[in-house]
Structure formats: structure tokens, C-alpha cells
Design a protein around this motif. Sequence first.
Motif, PDB file in Angstrom:
ATOM      1  N   SER A  81       0.836  -1.216   0.000  1.00  0.00           N
ATOM      2  CA  SER A  81       0.000   0.000   0.000  1.00  0.00           C
ATOM      3  C   SER A  81       0.862   1.253   0.000  1.00  0.00           C
ATOM      4  O   SER A  81       0.518   2.260  -0.640  1.00  0.00           O
ATOM      5  N   ALA A  82       2.001   1.228   0.696  1.00  0.00           N
ATOM      6  CA  ALA A  82       2.882   2.401   0.717  1.00  0.00           C
ATOM      7  C   ALA A  82       3.471   2.671  -0.668  1.00  0.00           C
ATOM      8  O   ALA A  82       3.537   3.820  -1.131  1.00  0.00           O
ATOM      9  N   SER A 133      -8.485 -15.955  -7.340  1.00  0.00           N
ATOM     10  CA  SER A 133      -7.898 -17.258  -7.019  1.00  0.00           C
ATOM     11  C   SER A 133      -6.451 -17.124  -6.569  1.00  0.00           C
ATOM     12  O   SER A 133      -5.878 -18.068  -6.019  1.00  0.00           O
ATOM     13  N   ARG A 134      -5.843 -15.966  -6.800  1.00  0.00           N
ATOM     14  CA  ARG A 134      -4.446 -15.751  -6.436  1.00  0.00           C
ATOM     15  C   ARG A 134      -4.289 -14.691  -5.338  1.00  0.00           C
ATOM     16  O   ARG A 134      -3.409 -14.795  -4.497  1.00  0.00           O
ATOM     17  N   HIS A 135      -5.139 -13.628  -5.399  1.00  0.00           N
ATOM     18  CA  HIS A 135      -4.998 -12.509  -4.458  1.00  0.00           C
ATOM     19  C   HIS A 135      -6.384 -12.056  -4.018  1.00  0.00           C
ATOM     20  O   HIS A 135      -7.391 -12.317  -4.689  1.00  0.00           O
ATOM     21  N   ILE A 136      -6.435 -11.339  -2.915  1.00  0.00           N
ATOM     22  CA  ILE A 136      -7.705 -10.795  -2.446  1.00  0.00           C
ATOM     23  C   ILE A 136      -7.752  -9.266  -2.578  1.00  0.00           C
ATOM     24  O   ILE A 136      -8.758  -8.640  -2.251  1.00  0.00           O
ATOM     25  N   GLY A 137      -6.691  -8.632  -3.063  1.00  0.00           N
ATOM     26  CA  GLY A 137      -6.694  -7.194  -3.349  1.00  0.00           C
ATOM     27  C   GLY A 137      -6.632  -6.301  -2.130  1.00  0.00           C
ATOM     28  O   GLY A 137      -7.078  -5.150  -2.179  1.00  0.00           O
ATOM     29  N   THR A 138      -6.060  -6.774  -1.025  1.00  0.00           N
ATOM     30  CA  THR A 138      -6.015  -5.967   0.196  1.00  0.00           C
ATOM     31  C   THR A 138      -5.267  -4.657   0.000  1.00  0.00           C
ATOM     32  O   THR A 138      -5.689  -3.600   0.476  1.00  0.00           O
ATOM     33  N   CYS A 139      -4.153  -4.696  -0.719  1.00  0.00           N
ATOM     34  CA  CYS A 139      -3.352  -3.481  -0.886  1.00  0.00           C
ATOM     35  C   CYS A 139      -4.094  -2.425  -1.682  1.00  0.00           C
ATOM     36  O   CYS A 139      -3.893  -1.222  -1.485  1.00  0.00           O
ATOM     37  N   TYR A 140      -4.974  -2.854  -2.608  1.00  0.00           N
ATOM     38  CA  TYR A 140      -5.739  -1.876  -3.385  1.00  0.00           C
ATOM     39  C   TYR A 140      -6.780  -1.191  -2.509  1.00  0.00           C
ATOM     40  O   TYR A 140      -6.989   0.024  -2.595  1.00  0.00           O
ATOM     41  N   SER A 171      -7.090   3.099  -1.339  1.00  0.00           N
ATOM     42  CA  SER A 171      -8.302   3.847  -1.703  1.00  0.00           C
ATOM     43  C   SER A 171      -8.859   3.465  -3.067  1.00  0.00           C
ATOM     44  O   SER A 171      -9.567   4.259  -3.688  1.00  0.00           O
ATOM     45  N   PHE A 172      -8.560   2.279  -3.561  1.00  0.00           N
ATOM     46  CA  PHE A 172      -9.226   1.778  -4.756  1.00  0.00           C
ATOM     47  C   PHE A 172     -10.648   1.359  -4.369  1.00  0.00           C
ATOM     48  O   PHE A 172     -10.904   0.936  -3.239  1.00  0.00           O
ATOM     49  N   LEU A 173     -11.551   1.453  -5.314  1.00  0.00           N
ATOM     50  CA  LEU A 173     -12.952   1.099  -5.088  1.00  0.00           C
ATOM     51  C   LEU A 173     -13.300  -0.140  -5.902  1.00  0.00           C
ATOM     52  O   LEU A 173     -13.060  -0.183  -7.115  1.00  0.00           O
ATOM     53  N   TYR A 174     -13.841  -1.127  -5.252  1.00  0.00           N
ATOM     54  CA  TYR A 174     -14.290  -2.324  -5.959  1.00  0.00           C
ATOM     55  C   TYR A 174     -15.585  -1.993  -6.706  1.00  0.00           C
ATOM     56  O   TYR A 174     -16.554  -1.521  -6.121  1.00  0.00           O
ATOM     57  N   VAL A 175     -15.616  -2.236  -8.036  1.00  0.00           N
ATOM     58  CA  VAL A 175     -16.778  -1.863  -8.836  1.00  0.00           C
ATOM     59  C   VAL A 175     -17.468  -3.048  -9.504  1.00  0.00           C
ATOM     60  O   VAL A 175     -18.489  -2.883 -10.159  1.00  0.00           O
ATOM     61  N   GLY A 176     -16.925  -4.255  -9.380  1.00  0.00           N
ATOM     62  CA  GLY A 176     -17.596  -5.412  -9.965  1.00  0.00           C
ATOM     63  C   GLY A 176     -16.625  -6.454 -10.479  1.00  0.00           C
ATOM     64  O   GLY A 176     -15.419  -6.427 -10.179  1.00  0.00           O
ATOM     65  N   GLU A 177     -17.163  -7.365 -11.291  1.00  0.00           N
ATOM     66  CA  GLU A 177     -16.377  -8.463 -11.846  1.00  0.00           C
ATOM     67  C   GLU A 177     -16.409  -8.421 -13.366  1.00  0.00           C
ATOM     68  O   GLU A 177     -17.375  -7.952 -13.973  1.00  0.00           O
ATOM     69  N   THR A 178     -15.352  -8.945 -13.968  1.00  0.00           N
ATOM     70  CA  THR A 178     -15.336  -9.071 -15.423  1.00  0.00           C
ATOM     71  C   THR A 178     -16.249 -10.230 -15.837  1.00  0.00           C
ATOM     72  O   THR A 178     -16.669 -11.050 -15.017  1.00  0.00           O
ATOM     73  N   TYR A 207     -11.106  -3.058  -9.787  1.00  0.00           N
ATOM     74  CA  TYR A 207     -10.937  -1.970  -8.829  1.00  0.00           C
ATOM     75  C   TYR A 207     -10.631  -0.675  -9.594  1.00  0.00           C
ATOM     76  O   TYR A 207      -9.921  -0.694 -10.614  1.00  0.00           O
ATOM     77  N   ILE A 208     -11.144   0.441  -9.068  1.00  0.00           N
ATOM     78  CA  ILE A 208     -10.976   1.759  -9.696  1.00  0.00           C
ATOM     79  C   ILE A 208     -10.454   2.745  -8.658  1.00  0.00           C
ATOM     80  O   ILE A 208     -10.890   2.753  -7.511  1.00  0.00           O
ATOM     81  N   ARG A 209      -9.542   3.614  -9.091  1.00  0.00           N
ATOM     82  CA  ARG A 209      -9.060   4.703  -8.224  1.00  0.00           C
ATOM     83  C   ARG A 209      -9.034   5.995  -9.049  1.00  0.00           C
ATOM     84  O   ARG A 209      -8.410   6.062 -10.108  1.00  0.00           O
ATOM     85  N   GLN A 210      -9.767   7.019  -8.578  1.00  0.00           N
ATOM     86  CA  GLN A 210      -9.755   8.327  -9.234  1.00  0.00           C
ATOM     87  C   GLN A 210      -8.527   9.111  -8.770  1.00  0.00           C
ATOM     88  O   GLN A 210      -8.284   9.231  -7.569  1.00  0.00           O
TER      89      GLN A 210
END
Length: 624
Positions: A105-106, A137-144, A148-155, A175-178
Motif C-alpha cells: 500500500s505504501a 484465485s491468487r490474491h484478495i486485493g487488500t493493498c488496493y 483507496s481503490f474502489l471495488y466496482v464489480g467483476e469481469t 478496482y478503480i481509483r480516481q
Amino acid sequence: MRDEWFVGLSVAPISVGDANRFDAELDEHHWLGHRMVGETMRYVATDSCGGWVALLGFASPALSCGPRDRFIGWTRDLQQRRLRFVASNQRFCILPAGRRPNTASAVMSKALRRLSADWVDTWGHRVLLVETFVDPSRHIGTCYGASSFLYVGETAGYGRKSGRYVEHGQIKDVYIRQLHRKARQVLVGAFDHPLLTDQRSQVAQIDFNTADLTSLIERIEAITDPRDPRGVRHSFASTLVLIACATLAGNKSLVALSEWSDAASQEALSRLGARISPSTGLRIPPSYATIRRAAMSVDPDEFDLIINTWALQQADRRHPIPVSSSSTGSKMENESETGDSDTEGSNSIGAGEDLVGVAVDGKTVRGARRPDGTQVQLLSALRHDTGMVIGQRNVENDKTNEILAFAPLLEPLEIVGTVITADALHAQRKAASFIVESKKAHYIFGVKGNQPRLHNAAVIVGDEIDRDHPEYETCTRGHGRIDRHRVWSAPVPASTEFPHANLYIIVERESSTLNDVRTSIETRYYVTDLTADDADPEHLLRLVRDHWSIESLHWVRDNTFDEDRSQVRTGTLPRILATLRNLAIGIIRYAAPLRVNIAAATRQLARQPDITLDLLGIPPLLCK
């Protein structure tokens, strides 16, 4: 306590000589390898000793991503035009030397803080939004989430291969980050925001996305066509709107208007409803002679009424005037056009905050003369808050007839509850009675020697006020000087017998050099029907100063549109062109910030004719 290791952590683009090492490290430690597509930026995170601890790769975004596109809310056309302002975080790898809590995250936060500026340096444009895809299946996206990334859905589980979308079944989280607080608004705006322009260009860009204009062409279509229908080839409304577009693009003369028409693209001519050639099937612009005849034949009173009624409605849509039992109006959201920066004054909000001013003043079109040798004179009404002309009337013969044109100018306007501001020429008893009794509005008039009783009483009252203790005071620095405005109010004696007069407004203006050496001081007197309960001194001064916004309009017409040197003088042409200039200036001030440079805006519109059509509410591919 903060880990000292993070203090020495830095993120920067890789140097030219490190590209091979970057690729090799990714191939070794990242399951997708080093290959990225499109516009790319490669970053390396280093510790205080210069050792590599993390790698990041940003590249062009996915051509299609349902969750992202729904989050942004753009159309297919806007997506194709502005997709390059989105970047995709395609690679993120923490190397063995950096594998400790919070490193990811840093590193990501440091990279995102500089990403847009680095993209400008490398690719010439900003990045406003970052997307990334996480394989659950590989990561859970904790660092995103921590960045301040926003989860917006699945492909949907499809990938692009050889120009086609092929199902691969690997559904990923999006995930999206403005990177800018208004990124979504900028990406979906009808007009290109300055953030979307080439940041290395020295050409200033203006944001027209505040425009919310109804279609002007629908109003102009209602104008009576006085031409003989025999032999008519070009639509009257289409020709008039084309002239309006050319004026909005800064063209000053009939010849320039014709040249803009000749240079218009087929798409622009199609949107304007230009005539189709029966032999070639192409759109044909009206000639110089057709443009001149159309402008000469239009009824100036009808044209002014339609244009200015439209302008008033646009102003009311943005700043509606609430009607109440006493002072009514629309809250001023902009400073006076003539106000400068660094203003110091009272911060309190008192009575009169919602009062809307309408400035009335005349202007001589110096280059245009009537057959009898007199100059063309026009009397206009302009709203303080929007800078749009809402009324204009021709003044016959000499200057004194401005007085006779005052009431007819205001008669058709919906100005209930507004404050009419005018100079001392219009400080007439009939005008005051007309404003208060017939139009249910208020007035502020300058007071000079043309009303001796009123002026003499004002001077006496002015001598009695405490000059050392103004009721309100402002100090402004700008334009190479310091201006101080001090204001007092005082009751109007009944002996003046001026209709509905309640207060004198006494304004003292002191000008000094930037070293605070006084260069001039003057006192001006005004009279108003407003009471102390209707408006406090702060807002009385605001209304007095904002009257000069109409002088600013005249200055722009003379300097940007070169009106005083225009020698167009046939029939009503000077008045028609003045109306179109008022319209152009009003639209620019309405659609962009009130203090925008009009000349710069017209140059931008000349470079981008599609925006000119959009501002007039002309939809794409309008074929008639």
C-alpha cells in the motif's frame, strides 16, 4: 511508532539502462511476466540504500470493461475519445527484499501521487483514473483497498485475442481509483475539460462544461422570414444560426462571417441544416451576399426579443429569482466583473445577499452612422450575476433619447424583485415610478447635477456623515494599484420629492500606488428605494460596483470584437451584429467562469467549431 524503513522508501520511473533488469525481475517474480501494451510507465520502489523492493507497471486500459464503464457513466463515443485518460495497473510485484507488512500500500500510494504528472512528461496528457484487475484465485486485493481503490464489480470472463473477444473463464475483480476528485465528471462532460488537453501546449483552454443551454435554433426558427419565397435556397433560421456560430468564434465582420461559413465542415453544415447541392449531394454554405441579405432583412425588434428572452431564461435556470414580500433575488455567486483579487472586507452576510442587479446603460457604435449622419446608439440591460444581456433597444437620434428608451427597454422584461442600476442620466422621476410601481422592482441611480434638488441634498447629507467610520469598507490590490471603497447610507429627506427614494448611498473611492501612496480620492452619490432592512451597506456597495459589468461588456465589444471600428452601417445591420456579439459574450460568460478571458475563449471556439455548435444547443447531425 513509524517504521524507519518506510521513511527511506521512494518510487520513481525506471532509468533507461534499467529496462532489461526490470523485465527480468518481472519474468522471475510475477506470474504474468513483463509484457505490457500501449502507453506504458514502469516504476521501481527503492529503499534508503537504493535496493529494489517493488516493481509497478501501468499501461493502456482495457478497451471494454463493463464495471468500469458503468462506474464512469460515459457513452460509447466518449469512451473511444477519452479512454486514453485511464491507465491500467497491469503489473505490481513486491520483490523479496520488500516483503514486509504495508509495503504494497505504501508503494502504490507513492506511485499514484506522481503517476499523472509522469504521464504528462512521457505521453503528453494526464491520467485521471486507474483501473486494475485482481484474480481472486491468487490474491484478495487488500493493498488496493488500503490505497483507496474502489471495488466496482467483476469481469465477464472474456479476453481480447486477434481482434475478437474470446471466453477464457477467468473472472476477475475490478478496482478503480480516481486520481482527480472530479475525474468522472471530466470524463463524461459534453465538452473537453482543460484537464483533457495537451498539458505541454501553451494554448490556454477553457472549461465549457458548466453550460446548460436549451437550443437556440428552435427559437430562431420562429423568426419571421421576410424574404420573397421565390428563389429561396437557404433556410432563414439556418443562416442566422450560422452567423451566430461564426460570431461566437470571434469573427468581427460580414466578410469574416462568410469566410467562417465557407470553411465549415460538412458535419457542421449538416448540423446547421445547410442546403444540399442537387448535383454533388454536398452541403453548401450560404454566400456572403446571402448572409448579408439575411442579416439586413431580419426584424431587429423581433430578433432582439427572441435572443434576449432566451438569454434571460438561461440566466433564470441557473440563478432563479425567488419572489418574496420584500427584497427578492438570486444569490450572487461571482464577484463583480471589475472586481480585483485579494479583496478584504466584512465576511458577515446581511440583508440584500439575494438581490439580483440589472444594469442599464447605452453605447454608441462609433463606426456606424445613419443616413442623416447620426451615430447608431443602443440601450442595453444586463444581469449582474451572469453577464448576459437580457434586453436591447435602439435609441433614435441623439444621446438624450436614452431617457425615452428606458421604459420601453424594461417593459417586456420579467424583472420583479430585481434592482435596476443606472447612471445619473436615468435618475428621472418617471423612471423611478415606472420601476417600482409598474415593474415591482427596485432601483439604484447615480446622483449628479441633472437633478439639482436630489444632488444638493445628497451633498449636505454627505457632509454630515462620520468619514472616519464607514459602515462598510473594502480594500483591493490589482492592476498596479490599491483601491479602497468606503460606503455609508443615509435617509433621503422628504423635501427632495423623488419617488420612492429611501436611502442615499455614499461611496468614497481612494486609489493608491502599490506602495500605498494616494493618487486620487472621489465621492459618488447614489439614491435607492431600498431600505436598510432590504440591504445592508455591504450589498449596496456590491450592487453599485457590479453596475460596471455592463461597461465591461462594452469594453469587450470594442476591443475583442472591434465594434467601434466596424463601418457596417446599412439599415439595421449594426444593431443585429451588436445583438449577436452580446449573445456570444453572454454564452461564454454563462458557460465558462464569469471572469474568463473572452478573447481566449473565442480563439478556442474558432479552433473547435463543434463546441461552438454544442454551446448553441445544436445537436449532432441535425438534418432538415
